[in-house]
Scaffold this motif. Structure first.
Motif, short mmCIF file in Angstrom:
data_model
loop_
_atom_site.label_atom_id
_atom_site.label_comp_id
_atom_site.label_asym_id
_atom_site.label_seq_id
_atom_site.Cartn_x
_atom_site.Cartn_y
_atom_site.Cartn_z
N LEU A 115 0.87 -1.18 0.00
CA LEU A 115 0.00 0.00 0.00
C LEU A 115 0.90 1.22 0.00
CD1 LEU A 115 -2.61 -1.09 2.70
CD2 LEU A 115 -2.64 -1.53 0.24
N ILE A 116 0.68 2.11 -0.96
CA ILE A 116 1.52 3.30 -1.09
C ILE A 116 0.64 4.54 -1.06
CG2 ILE A 116 3.13 4.54 -2.60
CD1 ILE A 116 3.94 1.81 -3.76
N GLY A 117 1.03 5.52 -0.27
CA GLY A 117 0.30 6.78 -0.21
C GLY A 117 1.24 7.94 -0.48
N LEU A 118 0.89 8.76 -1.44
CA LEU A 118 1.67 9.95 -1.75
C LEU A 118 0.91 11.17 -1.25
CD1 LEU A 118 4.07 11.37 -3.09
CD2 LEU A 118 2.81 11.29 -5.24
N LEU A 119 1.34 11.70 -0.11
CA LEU A 119 0.70 12.84 0.55
C LEU A 119 -0.80 12.61 0.73
CD1 LEU A 119 2.52 15.69 -1.44
CD2 LEU A 119 3.28 14.55 0.64
N PRO A 120 -1.17 11.49 1.36
CA PRO A 120 -2.60 11.19 1.52
C PRO A 120 -3.27 11.94 2.66
CG PRO A 120 -1.31 9.44 2.46
CD PRO A 120 -0.33 10.41 1.84
N CYS A 121 -2.52 12.73 3.40
CA CYS A 121 -3.06 13.54 4.50
C CYS A 121 -3.92 12.71 5.44
CB CYS A 121 -3.79 14.76 3.96
SG CYS A 121 -2.68 15.85 3.03
N GLY A 122 -5.20 13.01 5.54
CA GLY A 122 -6.08 12.33 6.48
C GLY A 122 -6.20 10.84 6.27
N SER A 123 -5.86 10.35 5.08
CA SER A 123 -5.94 8.91 4.82
C SER A 123 -4.69 8.15 5.25
CB SER A 123 -6.21 8.67 3.33
OG SER A 123 -7.48 9.15 2.98
N SER A 124 -3.67 8.86 5.68
CA SER A 124 -2.43 8.17 6.10
C SER A 124 -2.72 7.12 7.15
CB SER A 124 -1.43 9.18 6.66
OG SER A 124 -1.02 10.10 5.70
N SER A 125 -3.46 7.50 8.17
CA SER A 125 -3.75 6.55 9.25
C SER A 125 -4.62 5.40 8.77
CB SER A 125 -4.40 7.28 10.42
OG SER A 125 -5.58 7.92 10.00
N ILE A 126 -5.52 5.67 7.85
CA ILE A 126 -6.39 4.62 7.32
C ILE A 126 -5.57 3.60 6.54
CG2 ILE A 126 -8.31 4.13 5.74
CD1 ILE A 126 -9.40 6.94 6.53
N ILE A 127 -4.63 4.08 5.74
CA ILE A 127 -3.76 3.19 4.97
C ILE A 127 -2.92 2.34 5.92
CG2 ILE A 127 -1.83 3.09 3.35
CD1 ILE A 127 -3.01 5.70 2.10
N ILE A 128 -2.36 2.96 6.95
CA ILE A 128 -1.53 2.22 7.91
C ILE A 128 -2.36 1.18 8.64
CG2 ILE A 128 -0.18 2.41 10.04
CD1 ILE A 128 0.75 5.18 8.93
N LYS A 129 -3.54 1.56 9.11
CA LYS A 129 -4.40 0.60 9.81
C LYS A 129 -4.75 -0.58 8.91
CE LYS A 129 -6.74 3.48 13.22
NZ LYS A 129 -8.04 4.04 13.62
N SER A 130 -5.02 -0.30 7.64
CA SER A 130 -5.34 -1.37 6.70
C SER A 130 -4.14 -2.29 6.49
CB SER A 130 -5.79 -0.76 5.37
OG SER A 130 -6.24 -1.76 4.49
N ALA A 131 -2.96 -1.71 6.38
CA ALA A 131 -1.74 -2.52 6.22
C ALA A 131 -1.52 -3.41 7.45
CB ALA A 131 -0.53 -1.61 6.01
N LEU A 132 -1.72 -2.86 8.63
CA LEU A 132 -1.54 -3.62 9.86
C LEU A 132 -2.56 -4.76 9.95
CD1 LEU A 132 -0.99 -0.68 12.39
CD2 LEU A 132 0.77 -2.16 11.40
N LYS A 133 -3.79 -4.45 9.64
CA LYS A 133 -4.88 -5.42 9.74
C LYS A 133 -4.71 -6.57 8.74
CE LYS A 133 -9.91 -5.80 9.44
NZ LYS A 133 -11.16 -5.07 9.21
N HIS A 134 -4.23 -6.25 7.54
CA HIS A 134 -4.17 -7.24 6.45
C HIS A 134 -2.76 -7.75 6.17
CE1 HIS A 134 -8.40 -6.64 5.56
NE2 HIS A 134 -8.18 -5.35 5.67
N ASP A 135 -1.82 -7.46 7.07
CA ASP A 135 -0.44 -7.94 6.94
C ASP A 135 0.17 -7.53 5.59
OD1 ASP A 135 1.84 -9.26 7.93
OD2 ASP A 135 1.32 -11.07 6.82
N LYS A 136 0.05 -6.25 5.25
CA LYS A 136 0.57 -5.71 3.99
C LYS A 136 1.71 -4.74 4.27
CE LYS A 136 -2.68 -7.63 1.48
NZ LYS A 136 -2.41 -8.63 0.48
N ASP A 137 2.69 -4.73 3.40
CA ASP A 137 3.74 -3.73 3.49
C ASP A 137 3.16 -2.38 3.06
OD1 ASP A 137 5.70 -5.55 4.30
OD2 ASP A 137 6.09 -6.13 2.23
N PHE A 138 3.77 -1.30 3.52
CA PHE A 138 3.28 0.03 3.15
C PHE A 138 4.43 1.02 3.04
CE2 PHE A 138 3.42 0.18 7.76
CZ PHE A 138 3.91 1.44 8.02
#
Length: 130
Positions: free
Chosen positions: A44-67
């Motif tokens: 999962l890659i985020g380029l300046l996702p601002c408010g979605s940063s935490s959502i992307i990280i939580k999703s990576a943690l939950k689904h065992d994905k690199d980010f």
């Protein structure tokens, strides 16, 4: 080994959708939500996702994905942990909270790099399982 095929899916509510001629690029004109299906994603890659940063990280943690995320330069409604709205030291606090969450989730170690663009340092955070 280097991956030489796959699909890139981009989520952004402000996308201007048009056919770019790249069959392996999927453009989705909406936000990345906590319920976004990431089953087929390798990273999962985020380029300046601002408010979605935490959502992307939580999703990576939950689904065992690199980010990998290039954080915004301001705390724009980060939702990972409460209390960042008025915190001038939010990037460091956010990074440290993410570091702990990555290690607790067995996603390796959190790495931080900085890119300097237009006079500001943007932290890039990513997990390293190496």
């Amino acid at each position: 080994s280097i991956q030489d095929r796959g699909t890139i899916t981009i989520y952004d509510p402000n996308l201007f959708i048009k056919n770019y001629g790249y069959p392996n690029m999927k453009l989705v004109k909406r936000k990345f939500f906590p319920i976004t299906n990431v089953d087929t994603a390798d990273v999962l890659i985020g380029l300046l996702p601002c408010g979605s940063s935490s959502i992307i990280i939580k999703s990576a943690l939950k689904h065992d994905k690199d980010f990998m995320i290039a954080l915004c330069d301001s705390c724009n409604r980060l939702e990972f942990f409460d209390g960042y709205d008025d915190d001038p030291n939010w990037p460091n606090n956010f990074i440290e909270q993410t570091r702990s969450a990555v290690e607790e989730s067995n996603l390796g170690k959190l790495k931080v790099k900085y890119i300097k663009e237009v006079g500001k340092n943007y932290p890039i955070i990513y997990n390293d399982r190496g």
